[in-house]
Design a protein around this motif. Structure first.
Motif, PDB file in Angstrom:
ATOM      1  N   PRO A 830     -15.187 -41.193  15.087  1.00 59.71           N
ATOM      2  CA  PRO A 830     -15.184 -42.517  15.715  1.00 59.71           C
ATOM      3  C   PRO A 830     -14.378 -43.558  14.929  1.00 59.71           C
ATOM      4  CG  PRO A 830     -17.410 -41.622  15.629  1.00 59.71           C
ATOM      5  CD  PRO A 830     -16.556 -40.660  14.908  1.00 59.71           C
ATOM      6  N   ASP A 831     -14.406 -43.421  13.636  1.00 54.18           N
ATOM      7  CA  ASP A 831     -13.701 -44.437  12.855  1.00 54.18           C
ATOM      8  C   ASP A 831     -12.196 -44.385  13.066  1.00 54.18           C
ATOM      9  OD1 ASP A 831     -14.028 -41.868  11.655  1.00 54.18           O
ATOM     10  OD2 ASP A 831     -13.064 -42.668   9.840  1.00 54.18           O
ATOM     11  N   LEU A 832     -11.685 -43.250  13.576  1.00 50.71           N
ATOM     12  CA  LEU A 832     -10.232 -43.109  13.714  1.00 50.71           C
ATOM     13  C   LEU A 832      -9.724 -43.282  15.137  1.00 50.71           C
ATOM     14  CD1 LEU A 832      -9.652 -40.062  11.323  1.00 50.71           C
ATOM     15  CD2 LEU A 832      -9.373 -42.487  10.815  1.00 50.71           C
ATOM     16  N   VAL A 833     -10.649 -43.377  16.095  1.00 48.57           N
ATOM     17  CA  VAL A 833     -10.180 -43.351  17.501  1.00 48.57           C
ATOM     18  C   VAL A 833      -9.264 -44.530  17.837  1.00 48.57           C
ATOM     19  CG1 VAL A 833     -12.047 -41.978  18.478  1.00 48.57           C
ATOM     20  CG2 VAL A 833     -12.296 -44.442  18.341  1.00 48.57           C
ATOM     21  N   ALA A 834      -9.384 -45.613  17.078  1.00 45.94           N
ATOM     22  CA  ALA A 834      -8.522 -46.764  17.381  1.00 45.94           C
ATOM     23  C   ALA A 834      -7.056 -46.427  17.130  1.00 45.94           C
ATOM     24  CB  ALA A 834      -8.955 -47.958  16.547  1.00 45.94           C
ATOM     25  N   SER A 835      -6.823 -45.564  16.117  1.00 44.03           N
ATOM     26  CA  SER A 835      -5.418 -45.266  15.806  1.00 44.03           C
ATOM     27  C   SER A 835      -4.968 -43.902  16.326  1.00 44.03           C
ATOM     28  CB  SER A 835      -5.198 -45.332  14.292  1.00 44.03           C
ATOM     29  OG  SER A 835      -6.217 -44.595  13.641  1.00 44.03           O
ATOM     30  N   HIS A 836      -5.947 -42.975  16.555  1.00 45.61           N
ATOM     31  CA  HIS A 836      -5.552 -41.625  17.010  1.00 45.61           C
ATOM     32  C   HIS A 836      -6.376 -41.212  18.224  1.00 45.61           C
ATOM     33  CE1 HIS A 836      -2.998 -41.203  13.553  1.00 45.61           C
ATOM     34  NE2 HIS A 836      -4.000 -41.673  12.785  1.00 45.61           N
ATOM     35  N   ASP A 837      -5.770 -41.088  19.332  1.00 43.14           N
ATOM     36  CA  ASP A 837      -6.452 -40.780  20.606  1.00 43.14           C
ATOM     37  C   ASP A 837      -6.478 -39.267  20.837  1.00 43.14           C
ATOM     38  OD1 ASP A 837      -7.418 -40.548  23.147  1.00 43.14           O
ATOM     39  OD2 ASP A 837      -5.715 -41.546  24.122  1.00 43.14           O
ATOM     40  N   ALA A 838      -7.679 -38.707  20.922  1.00 39.66           N
ATOM     41  CA  ALA A 838      -7.805 -37.250  21.129  1.00 39.66           C
ATOM     42  C   ALA A 838      -7.076 -36.791  22.394  1.00 39.66           C
ATOM     43  CB  ALA A 838      -9.285 -36.869  21.236  1.00 39.66           C
ATOM     44  N   VAL A 839      -7.076 -37.640  23.410  1.00 40.26           N
ATOM     45  CA  VAL A 839      -6.424 -37.236  24.669  1.00 40.26           C
ATOM     46  C   VAL A 839      -4.915 -37.098  24.461  1.00 40.26           C
ATOM     47  CG1 VAL A 839      -5.985 -37.885  27.055  1.00 40.26           C
ATOM     48  CG2 VAL A 839      -8.242 -38.303  26.055  1.00 40.26           C
ATOM     49  N   ALA A 840      -4.364 -38.062  23.775  1.00 37.17           N
ATOM     50  CA  ALA A 840      -2.920 -37.996  23.539  1.00 37.17           C
ATOM     51  C   ALA A 840      -2.576 -36.782  22.695  1.00 37.17           C
ATOM     52  CB  ALA A 840      -2.459 -39.280  22.853  1.00 37.17           C
ATOM     53  N   LEU A 841      -3.458 -36.530  21.695  1.00 42.26           N
ATOM     54  CA  LEU A 841      -3.187 -35.395  20.800  1.00 42.26           C
ATOM     55  C   LEU A 841      -3.279 -34.072  21.560  1.00 42.26           C
ATOM     56  CD1 LEU A 841      -5.208 -36.557  17.641  1.00 42.26           C
ATOM     57  CD2 LEU A 841      -2.721 -36.574  17.943  1.00 42.26           C
ATOM     58  N   VAL A 842      -4.308 -33.953  22.416  1.00 46.30           N
ATOM     59  CA  VAL A 842      -4.477 -32.665  23.108  1.00 46.30           C
ATOM     60  C   VAL A 842      -3.331 -32.430  24.096  1.00 46.30           C
ATOM     61  CG1 VAL A 842      -5.839 -33.090  25.219  1.00 46.30           C
ATOM     62  CG2 VAL A 842      -6.383 -31.135  23.767  1.00 46.30           C
ATOM     63  N   LYS A 843      -2.824 -33.505  24.655  1.00 42.90           N
ATOM     64  CA  LYS A 843      -1.712 -33.333  25.612  1.00 42.90           C
ATOM     65  C   LYS A 843      -0.500 -32.697  24.930  1.00 42.90           C
ATOM     66  CE  LYS A 843      -2.775 -36.397  29.331  1.00 42.90           C
ATOM     67  NZ  LYS A 843      -2.817 -37.723  29.871  1.00 42.90           N
ATOM     68  N   ARG A 844      -0.274 -33.093  23.688  1.00 46.13           N
ATOM     69  CA  ARG A 844       0.857 -32.504  22.946  1.00 46.13           C
ATOM     70  C   ARG A 844       0.618 -31.024  22.745  1.00 46.13           C
ATOM     71  NH1 ARG A 844       3.804 -36.375  18.855  1.00 46.13           N
ATOM     72  NH2 ARG A 844       4.884 -34.390  18.512  1.00 46.13           N
ATOM     73  N   ALA A 845      -0.627 -30.700  22.330  1.00 44.51           N
ATOM     74  CA  ALA A 845      -0.955 -29.287  22.098  1.00 44.51           C
ATOM     75  C   ALA A 845      -0.819 -28.485  23.382  1.00 44.51           C
ATOM     76  CB  ALA A 845      -2.377 -29.157  21.568  1.00 44.51           C
ATOM     77  N   VAL A 846      -1.287 -29.050  24.461  1.00 44.69           N
ATOM     78  CA  VAL A 846      -1.240 -28.350  25.758  1.00 44.69           C
ATOM     79  C   VAL A 846       0.211 -28.074  26.151  1.00 44.69           C
ATOM     80  CG1 VAL A 846      -1.649 -28.685  28.227  1.00 44.69           C
ATOM     81  CG2 VAL A 846      -3.486 -29.111  26.610  1.00 44.69           C
ATOM     82  N   ALA A 847       1.057 -29.067  25.947  1.00 41.26           N
ATOM     83  CA  ALA A 847       2.466 -28.889  26.313  1.00 41.26           C
ATOM     84  C   ALA A 847       3.053 -27.730  25.524  1.00 41.26           C
ATOM     85  CB  ALA A 847       3.219 -30.184  26.052  1.00 41.26           C
ATOM     86  N   THR A 848       2.716 -27.665  24.243  1.00 44.99           N
ATOM     87  CA  THR A 848       3.233 -26.579  23.404  1.00 44.99           C
ATOM     88  C   THR A 848       2.702 -25.227  23.875  1.00 44.99           C
ATOM     89  OG1 THR A 848       3.225 -28.130  21.568  1.00 44.99           O
ATOM     90  CG2 THR A 848       3.474 -25.799  21.010  1.00 44.99           C
ATOM     91  N   LEU A 849       1.487 -25.226  24.407  1.00 41.44           N
ATOM     92  CA  LEU A 849       0.874 -23.966  24.889  1.00 41.44           C
ATOM     93  C   LEU A 849       1.373 -23.591  26.294  1.00 41.44           C
ATOM     94  CD1 LEU A 849      -2.783 -24.664  23.698  1.00 41.44           C
ATOM     95  CD2 LEU A 849      -1.196 -22.968  22.736  1.00 41.44           C
ATOM     96  N   GLY A 850       2.346 -24.385  26.783  1.00 43.63           N
ATOM     97  CA  GLY A 850       2.945 -24.071  28.102  1.00 43.63           C
ATOM     98  C   GLY A 850       2.088 -24.548  29.252  1.00 43.63           C
ATOM     99  N   GLY A 851       1.077 -25.385  28.960  1.00 36.54           N
ATOM    100  CA  GLY A 851       0.215 -25.851  30.052  1.00 36.54           C
ATOM    101  C   GLY A 851       0.559 -27.266  30.468  1.00 36.54           C
ATOM    102  N   GLN A 852      -0.286 -27.788  31.272  1.00 39.21           N
ATOM    103  CA  GLN A 852      -0.070 -29.151  31.747  1.00 39.21           C
ATOM    104  C   GLN A 852      -1.332 -29.958  31.564  1.00 39.21           C
ATOM    105  OE1 GLN A 852       1.277 -28.892  35.780  1.00 39.21           O
ATOM    106  NE2 GLN A 852       3.412 -28.797  35.137  1.00 39.21           N
ATOM    107  N   GLY A 853      -1.146 -31.245  31.289  1.00 37.77           N
ATOM    108  CA  GLY A 853      -2.285 -32.152  31.246  1.00 37.77           C
ATOM    109  C   GLY A 853      -3.138 -31.947  30.024  1.00 37.77           C
TER     110      GLY A 853
END
Ligand code: SER
Length: 889
Positions: A830-853
């Motif tokens: 929780p202390d980091l969510v202001a600067s690092h958004d889990a949703v944004a991070l997972v989207k990058r990972a998903v793109a690398t895994l060939g998926g979407q969203g």
């Protein structure tokens, strides 16, 4: 005095000692002739033996045959009670030769019996012969030594006996007894032959021909003999009385009615006592042979006889039903010779009581109406047909009862007017009929029903019988004949085939005749609720309207239907017993292969309830009690405990089926109103097995079940499955449940262990492919990134939560790879969510895994892609996004 029972015995003994087979009386409902309403002569049961169609293991026979002459061709009903010798029921003594002896021995045997064995003086005997039959004439001269004056040649049909329009026939010779010159009348052939002095006591028919149709008469295979002697007449002669009603049997019955009504049997009410005695015999014997009162056919003849007697009981002032109380006297007189009377005594009494109780409710009112209508009439006048019809329709007066009631006042009834009123009522019924909505087909059935009346169903007691084809329907139209290849509906005057109704499927079977006609009946329906319509496919030959045919129900299939139907009744009773009185029938299907029963009940039955119901039904099957059928009014049936089916419409009387022993000695386990066919003893069901219990709709459950062989096969199949399972488990069938239980337990344990192992791996144990086993620091942020092969993606979230807890502050990325696919979860404390958004991070990972969203919340997001091989790259991507390492291109 020689009793009537002794005379019957002595006749049969005499012919028995002369080498004749003593054959018991056939039933009153003929099995071999569809055109005949009742057996009306001793030769009827032998008709096909004379013509050669049937063979018996004997060539000579003797019998005392029960006969009824009321309704149909021979109808003596109108005269009964008013003459010395008319009866509705009588016994015909006879001896028969089927191609064995002919005229000479027949005459010799007859003459010897009456003059030597019974000692009747030859002086009191006169015989007749057919006018051209010189042979018989000479034989009487030779054997009896009768003078020519007492062998009279008769040129009329009186001395040519024929069974009916068709059938065996031949010239005959009759023996007359002279009751003496104190009685008016002349010898046969004389102008005053109709007087009562000379009474025909024996008719010897020299059967030589068969009348095939109106024009054709052929020789029988062999000349034969059929003789008939009315037992009541010979009893009068041998007992020295002139009147049949003065013989011992009748005297006993008449004395009983005199006693019960406290009325003089010889005074002005003499005729009423005679009517009662005669009709008691007819009613008793007809009921014993399976006929029950009805509004059509044989049942209506019985009802007419019964009601006629009941009006006379009313005339005698009987204040309560009388007829049933006379049955013990009838059984005492005739039960020894006819054990069926003893067996049926309860049914006869009950049927008579029911009929008389019901009829008395309208009898007095009807008679009042009749009195009003005839008040102003003079002898010779005619009662309007409309009044007779109202008496029939509203008060249940058969037409001949009205005639009989007016006889004493010398009033007639307008028959044509009565028929017209009847036709008018039928026309109105047709107009009012809603039916199936298919006007054209309803019309056809109406026409057939109006022309011929209801089909008589004979299938409660037999599986086969003769019938006469009344109508053939093909493609919605009536046709005169049909032949091989045709699919038709055949309606006969009587049939053992059950037409589909009351949930019970229609019968299947065959219809054929001796001329090569053969049809297969696939189903039987019941149009208008009163015709039985056979759906038939003709396989060979031709059938025409008017033909006599042989109808055979598929017995094996019918037995299964019977068993399934009776089992349905037991099931109904067992459900009410076990679940409660709220259980009522909501529908049922009785097919040959299974039964289905829908009933009201708010919840699914427990396995224990199902087992208990099944056990109850089987216990009653094993007890093997007889199934009894009674006719009752609907009210009486309900009073007797029958489960009434609301919304069903019943006729005047209902069949009440009772099965099994109830809670106390004289109650039945199941009592139901039912027109279906049933087993005669419960053991015939053999076995009952419930195969499913399910919901039909809210508050309505359905049970499907099997009986007999079908139930056995079902159980065998189940056992086979069990054996297969045992073989796979390498265990005995008995061990299967325990083995399966332990396999399930093993599996659960293994699953648990596997999950634990994976978790241990995920949480830093050796073997996980990971960037680093413990937390590292990326751009000052604590970071865990791991790839876990084979981890159920459902577990990812929990693991990420665990990792977040361990980190306290940081970011965790876990990738589960299964079958090449990757699922990824990113957690941010929780202390980091202001600067690092889990949703944004997972989207990058998903793109690398060939998926979407990929999506979720800022502190926890998930996604996935097809490219499991990029799992480590995906983690690197997230790290790069945190600013730790540059993202790979
Ligand atoms: N059939 C003949 C009759 O009925 C003789 O039995 O009179």
């Amino acid at each position: 005095m020689t009793s009537t029972n002794d005379i019957r015995r002595s006749f049969l003994d005499y012919f028995g000692s002369e080498g004749h087979r003593v054959v018991p009386s056939a039933p009153l409902v003929p099995h071999n002739d569809p055109t005949l309403m009742f057996t009306n002569a001793g030769m009827v049961p032998f008709k096909n033996v004379f013509t050669g169609l049937e063979t018996r293991p004997y060539s000579t026979a003797t019998s005392s045959q029960k006969c009824v002459r009321a309704g149909g061709k021979h109808n003596d009903l109108d005269n009964v009670g008013y003459t010395a010798r008319h009866h509705t029921f009588f016994e015909m003594l006879g001896n028969f030769s089927f191609g064995d002896y002919f005229k000479e021995r027949a005459i010799g045997l007859a003459w010897n019996l009456i003059t030597r064995e019974w000692g009747i003086s030859a002086d009191r005997l006169t015989v007749t012969v057919y006018h051209t039959d010189d042979e018989a004439y000479d034989l009487w001269r030779k054997i009896a030594g009768l003078p020519e004056s007492r062998i009279i040649r008769i040129p009329t049909s009186d001395n040519f006996w024929a069974m009916g329009d068709t059938g065996p026939c031949g010239p005959c010779s009759e023996i007359f007894f002279d009751h003496g010159d104190h009685i008016p009348g002349g010898p046969p052939g004389s102008p005053d032959e109709d007087g009562d002095r000379f009474v025909e006591i024996w008719n010897l028919v020299f059967m030589q021909y068969e009348q095939v149709d109106k024009e054709t008469r052929v020789d029988l295979p062999k000349p034969s003999i059929d003789t008939g002697m009315g037992l009541e007449r010979i009893a009068a002669v041998l007992q020295g009385v002139h009147d049949n009603y003065d013989t011992d049997t009748f005297k006993a019955l008449i004395a009983a009615s005199g006693e019960l009504t406290r009325s003089d049997t010889a005074g002005p009410m003499k005729a009423s006592h005679r009517v009662i005695a005669d009709h008691l015999r007819a009613s008793g014997f007809l009921v014993a042979d399976g006929v029950l009162p009805a509004n059509e056919g044989r049942g209506y003849v019985l009802r007419r006889i019964m009601r006629r007697a009941m009006r006379h009981a009313h005339l005698l002032g009987a204040s309560e039903p009388l007829m049933y109380r006379l049955v013990p006297a009838l059984v005492a007189e005739m039960g020894v010779a006819y054990p069926e009377l003893v067996r049926a005594q309860p049914l006869i009494e009950e049927t008579l009581k029911l009929e008389e109780t019901r009829f008395r409710q309208t009898l007095a009112n009807g008679l009042r109406l009749l009195d009003e209508a005839t008040g102003a009439m003079k002898p010779g006048d005619t009662l309007p047909g409309a009044v007779a019809f109202k008496l029939y329709d509203t008060f249940g007066f058969p037409y001949d009862l009205t005639e009989d009631a007016l006889r004493a006042q010398d009033l007639a009834v307008d028959r044509a007017g009565f028929d017209e009123a009847m036709a008018e009522q039928k026309r109105k019924a047709r107009e009012a009929w809603k039916g199936s909505g298919e006007k054209a087909s309803d019309e056809i059935w109406f026409d057939i029903a109006e022309e011929f009346g209801s089909t008589e169903f004979t299938g409660y007691v037999s599986h086969e019988g003769e019938g006469q084809v009344l109508a053939i329907v093909k493609d919605g139209a009536r046709i005169d004949s049909a032949s091989a290849g045709d699919a038709v509906t055949i309606v006969t005057n009587q049939t053992p085939f059950y037409g589909e109704s009351g949930g019970q499927a229609g019968d299947a079977g065959t219809i054929d005749n001796d001329a090569g006609f053969h049809a297969v009946v696939g189903d039987t329906s019941k149009p208008l609720g009163r015709l039985q319509a056979h759906q038939a496919r003709i396989e060979s030959g031709t059938v025409k309207v008017g033909d006599a045919v042989h109808l055979s129900v598929d017995v094996e299939r019918r037995s299964r239907l019977r068993a399934n139907h009776s089992a349905t009744h037991l099931l109904h009773a067992a459900l009410r017993n076990r679940l409660g009185g709220h259980v009522t029938q909501k529908g049922s299907l009785v097919a040959a292969d299974r039964l289905r029963f829908d009933f009201s009940h708010p919840k699914a039955m427990s396995p224990a309830e199902i087992a208990a119901v099944e056990a109850d039904v089987n216990a009653h099957i094993r007890a093997n009690d007889d199934v009894t059928t009674r006719l009752m009014t609907p009210d009486e049936a309900i009073a007797a405990g029958a489960m009434a089916l609301f919304g069903e419409k019943y006729g005047e009387e209902v069949r009440v089926l009772s099965m099994g022993q109830g809670g106390d000695a004289d109650s039945s386990y199941s009592v139901e109103l039912c027109g279906g066919t049933h087993v005669s003893a419960l053991g015939d069901i053999a076995l009952f097995k419930i195969v499913s219990e399910s919901a039909v709709s809210s508050g309505v459950r359905r049970i499907e079940a099997l009986t007999g062989e079908a139930a056995r096969q079902w159980l065998t199949q189940r056992e086979d499955r069990l054996k297969e399972a045992a073989a796979a488990l390498k265990a005995s069938p008995e061990e299967v449940p325990q083995r399966v239980a332990s396999l399930i337990e093993d599996r659960r344990r293994l699953e648990r262990e596997l999950a634990e192992a994976r978790k241990a791996l995920a949480l830093g144990g050796g073997g996980a492919k990971s960037e680093a086993a413990g937390p590292e620091h990326v751009n000052g942020i604590a970071f865990i990134g791991q790839v876990i092969e084979g981890l159920d993606p459902k577990g990812l979230r929990g693991l990420v939560d665990d990792a977040k807890k361990r980190l306290g502050s940081g970011v965790a990325v876990l990738v589960a790879v299964n079958d090449g696919r990757a699922s990824v979860a990113v957690g941010v404390t929780p202390d980091l969510v202001a600067s690092h958004d889990a949703v944004a991070l997972v989207k990058r990972a998903v793109a690398t895994l060939g998926g979407q969203g990929g999506g979720g919340r800022p502190d926890m997001a998930q996604g996935g892609g097809p490219d499991g091989g990029q799992a480590l790259a995906a983690i690197q991507d997230v790290k790069a996004a945190l600013g730790g390492v540059p993202a790979e291109a």
